[in-house]
Design a protein around this motif. Structure first.
Motif, short mmCIF file in Angstrom:
data_model
loop_
_atom_site.label_atom_id
_atom_site.label_comp_id
_atom_site.label_asym_id
_atom_site.label_seq_id
_atom_site.Cartn_x
_atom_site.Cartn_y
_atom_site.Cartn_z
N SER A 408 19.83 36.72 28.73
CA SER A 408 19.14 38.36 29.67
C SER A 408 17.23 38.38 29.71
CB SER A 408 19.21 39.27 28.75
OG SER A 408 19.18 40.02 27.43
N ASP A 409 17.11 37.31 28.35
CA ASP A 409 15.78 37.15 28.42
C ASP A 409 14.47 38.42 28.33
OD1 ASP A 409 15.06 34.44 29.48
OD2 ASP A 409 15.15 35.02 31.03
N GLY A 410 15.20 39.09 27.30
CA GLY A 410 14.55 40.64 26.73
C GLY A 410 15.22 42.05 27.17
N MET A 411 15.57 41.97 28.26
CA MET A 411 15.81 42.71 29.77
C MET A 411 17.76 42.60 29.09
SD MET A 411 13.02 42.52 31.22
CE MET A 411 14.25 44.05 32.16
N TRP A 412 17.78 44.35 28.91
CA TRP A 412 19.19 44.92 29.44
C TRP A 412 20.03 44.72 29.85
CZ3 TRP A 412 19.49 47.21 24.72
CH2 TRP A 412 18.16 47.44 23.46
N ARG A 413 21.41 44.78 29.31
CA ARG A 413 22.28 44.13 30.49
C ARG A 413 23.69 44.85 30.42
NH1 ARG A 413 23.32 39.48 34.07
NH2 ARG A 413 24.75 38.89 32.93
N SER A 414 24.34 45.69 31.60
CA SER A 414 25.13 46.40 31.55
C SER A 414 26.61 45.00 31.30
CB SER A 414 25.67 46.70 32.22
OG SER A 414 25.76 46.27 33.92
N LEU A 415 27.73 46.03 30.89
CA LEU A 415 29.09 44.56 30.96
C LEU A 415 29.61 44.67 32.30
CD1 LEU A 415 31.01 47.23 28.34
CD2 LEU A 415 30.04 44.58 27.71
N GLY A 420 29.77 39.97 35.46
CA GLY A 420 29.73 39.18 36.99
C GLY A 420 28.99 37.37 36.91
N SER A 421 29.15 36.88 35.11
CA SER A 421 28.59 36.03 34.59
C SER A 421 29.74 35.25 34.05
CB SER A 421 26.96 36.28 34.18
OG SER A 421 27.18 36.93 33.01
N ASN A 425 37.33 29.84 33.46
CA ASN A 425 37.98 29.69 31.72
C ASN A 425 37.72 30.63 31.04
OD1 ASN A 425 39.78 27.94 33.49
ND2 ASN A 425 39.02 26.35 32.68
N GLN A 426 36.72 30.86 30.45
CA GLN A 426 36.34 32.83 30.49
C GLN A 426 37.23 33.44 30.36
OE1 GLN A 426 32.06 33.51 30.38
NE2 GLN A 426 32.22 35.22 28.44
#
Length: 627
Positions: A408-415, A420-421, A425-426
């Motif tokens: 995220s390069d220090g940015m906030w991410r939602s679930l 979406g990423s 197979n994850q």
């Protein structure tokens, strides 16, 4: 009043922390002296509201003076400012307890932060830490408090110059208000402007214009009719269209005792089965008591504009940073505060207000993500407590949660951003816990995930080690620690440019030897999917406690029964292959196996299992290397 009717005053010393606080406040926080008047008016308004509550069950306490009011009296010639109310009042014992300590204001926390910030911009400190009454000493060389408790025959006077001691003495009732409190400030030479009508009116209108008690102003001993400065109309009863942002901000500061602005304001009236008005604020900065052990909220409860209590649990504890009030039209005025807490009406209010606040946060997160990110930055660690405690709202809280991650390069991410990423197979949402974001990001357990481009959530807050143990999932994807159990990464392809090496015969030979040598120290030695550049790492067994949670409990003196960790080995690492070629010197091979385990522990922030043995092994190997 004669010496025969009044006992001699008793002199007391302030608590040590209070004395230091007064000195530092006077000498370090001069930039916003105006705030003292807001604090004194807020105290007076609270006293009037408490009087209204007491009068519900004891109307005789009001006597022939039923209308609450706050009177400001200015005397330029004498250099005094008087703040008087006809509220509940205090006894001499109340004065000694209330004005001689800062029992509920977090004195030590205030002191620590004041010391840390006194060379910076100190203008926010007073409001931020709620020093209340003591702010009067910023403008006064002496403060006198005369008070008479409603229904009590006697009065008392409290006096101090703020330099270390105060006196409390009985006072002839004729020299005191019929009920309530009179605070007289003998102003410093450079604070005489606070006896000027224009100055005081400006401050009251700007900072206290919306307290729910009328405020009148009188000049000197004049017989003129007092001039009304504020009408006492409760802000929350007005239409939103009649209230400006500045009005909301002023009311927030008066209500919350803070000096910042609200980051989010929620004002509405609920109608239907239950009727109540809500006016709440999310602060722009963290309140000083955010992490108090009792985690109590700061929402005031009114019933038809009569203040009832500020101790009703309106919001769940993970929303304790919210400031504001709820005014119910349905709760009975004659119900005790204890019974109100168990009322089904209050339960309905609690549910409605909590859900509405979370809905407003969700709306803000969608429409103005940058504003929401600032709120999460301040209060996310507290909101996440709800993931552990509030099963009913867990899904909503997961939607509100924001995380920093390895990508995220220090940015906030939602679930939702995380899902979406997902890689091919994850099957899980991977996370790593710790107490420092940078240190977590450098953990060797992340190497295999980075090599496959798998995003890992970085969780540095203490509460993260608890809510992640609840078996949660999001959109069907379970949360899985990168330091617990097997990584199951073999089905996820490596990114372009990354490669893995098959275990050599020598590496397999050393792993088998280490498994036997370390049998008493680890539950297993196995080839790792996690590692790409480090030689070894430790992880927790599949069903054992996560490493970070285990460490936290141990630091709190609640160490769980020792579970042996798993030592994972990077079978493609050159060092491991080289160790597998060593023959003959059994003692050296055992030393090397133990040193690898100690290396893994140190990388995890743990000391070697046996520091003395670690030093001896290291010394033996250095001696052999120098031969």
């Amino acid at each position: 009043m004669t010496t025969d009717t009044v006992a001699a005053p008793e002199t007391h010393a302030f608590e040590a922390d209070v004395s230091k606080l007064l000195h530092m406040m006077v000498h370090s926080v001069y930039s916003d002296r105006d705030v003292f008047l807001r604090e004194l008016i807020s105290n007076a308004a609270d006293a009037c509201e408490k009087m209204r509550y007491e009068a519900i069950s004891s109307p005789a306490l009001l006597g022939d003076d039923p209308q609450s009011r706050i009177t400001l009296t200015l005397d330029k010639d004498a250099g005094t400012l008087v703040v008087e109310d006809n509220g509940i009042g205090m006894t001499a014992a109340d004065m000694a307890e209330t004005l001689g300590t800062i029992a509920r204001s977090g004195t030590k926390a205030f002191m620590e932060n004041l010391v840390a910030e006194k060379n910076g911009d100190g203008h926010q400190l007073i409001g931020q830490f709620g020093v209340g009454f003591y702010s009067a000493f910023m403008v006064a060389r002496k403060v006198e408090v005369v008070s008479r408790r409603a229904g009590e025959p006697g009065a008392a006077i409290w006096s101090s110059d703020g330099l270390g001691t105060y006196t409390v003495a009985p006072l002839d009732a004729a020299a005191a208000p019929a009920r309530g409190t009179r605070v007289t400030l003998h102003l410093l030479d450079d604070a005489k402007a606070y006896a000027e009508r224009y100055t005081v009116e400006r401050i009251v209108r700007a900072q206290s214009g919306h307290v729910p008690v009328p405020i009148v102003l009188r000049e000197g001993a004049s017989d003129e009719e007092p001039h009304q400065v504020a009408d006492g109309v409760a802000l929350w009863t007005k239409a939103k269209s009649d209230i400006s942002d500045d009005d909301y901000a002023d009311f927030y500061r008066s209500l919350a005792g803070q000096f910042d602005k609200p980051a989010l304001t929620l004002h509405y009236r609920a109608e239907g089965r239950h009727e109540y008005s809500v006016l709440t604020f999310i602060p722009e900065s963290r309140p000083f008591d955010l992490f108090d052990a009792d985690r109590s909220g700061r929402i005031k409860l009114y019933v038809r504009r009569v203040f009832i209590t500020d101790e009703a649990e309106i919001l769940p504890r993970y929303l304790r940073f919210v400031r504001g009030l709820v005014d119910s039209a349905d709760l009975p005025l004659n119900m005790s505060r204890e019974m109100i807490q168990d009322s089904p009406v209050l339960s309905a209010i609690q549910k409605g207000v909590s859900n509405r606040i979370l809905a407003e946060l969700d709306k803000l997160a969608t429409s103005e993500p940058e504003r929401y990110a600032a709120i999460w930055e301040n209060f996310g660690a507290v909101i996440k407590e709800g993931l552990y405690e509030d099963f009913e709202r867990r899904e909503a809280l997961l939607g509100l949660a924001r995380f920093k991650s390895t990508t995220s390069d220090g940015m906030w991410r939602s679930l939702n951003d995380y899902l979406g990423s997902l890689k091919e197979n994850q099957t899980a949402i991977y996370y790593a816990t710790g107490n420092d974001l940078d240190r977590i990001a450098q953990s060797p357990q992340l190497e295999g995930f980075k090599a496959r481009g798998i995003e890992v959530l970085l969780l540095p807050d203490q509460v993260d080690s608890f809510w992640t143990t609840m078996g949660l999932d999001y959109e069907g994807k379970p949360f899985k620690s990168v330091t617990q159990g097997t990584a199951d990464l073999s089905l996820i392809p490596l990114t372009e440019g990354s490669s893995s090496k098959e275990p050599s015969e020598e590496a397999n030979r050393f792993i088998a030897f280490a498994r036997e040598a370390l049998a008493d120290q680890v539950s297993e030695v196995r080839v790792s999917d996690r590692l790409t550049s480090s030689a070894v790492c430790i992880v927790a067994p599949e069903n054992a406690m996560d490493l970070q949670l285990k460490k936290m409990l141990a630091s709190a003196g609640r160490a769980p029964e020792r579970a042996k960790p798993v030592l994972e080995v990077n079978a493609g690492h050159a060092l491991i292959a080289r160790l597998g070629q060593a023959d003959g010197d059994l003692e050296a091979r055992r030393d090397l196996a133990f040193l690898l385990l100690d290396e893994a522990l140190i990388a995890e922030g743990e000391p070697p299992a046996d520091p003395r043995a670690f030093a001896e092994r290291l010394e033996r190997l250095m001696t052999k290397a120098l031969r």
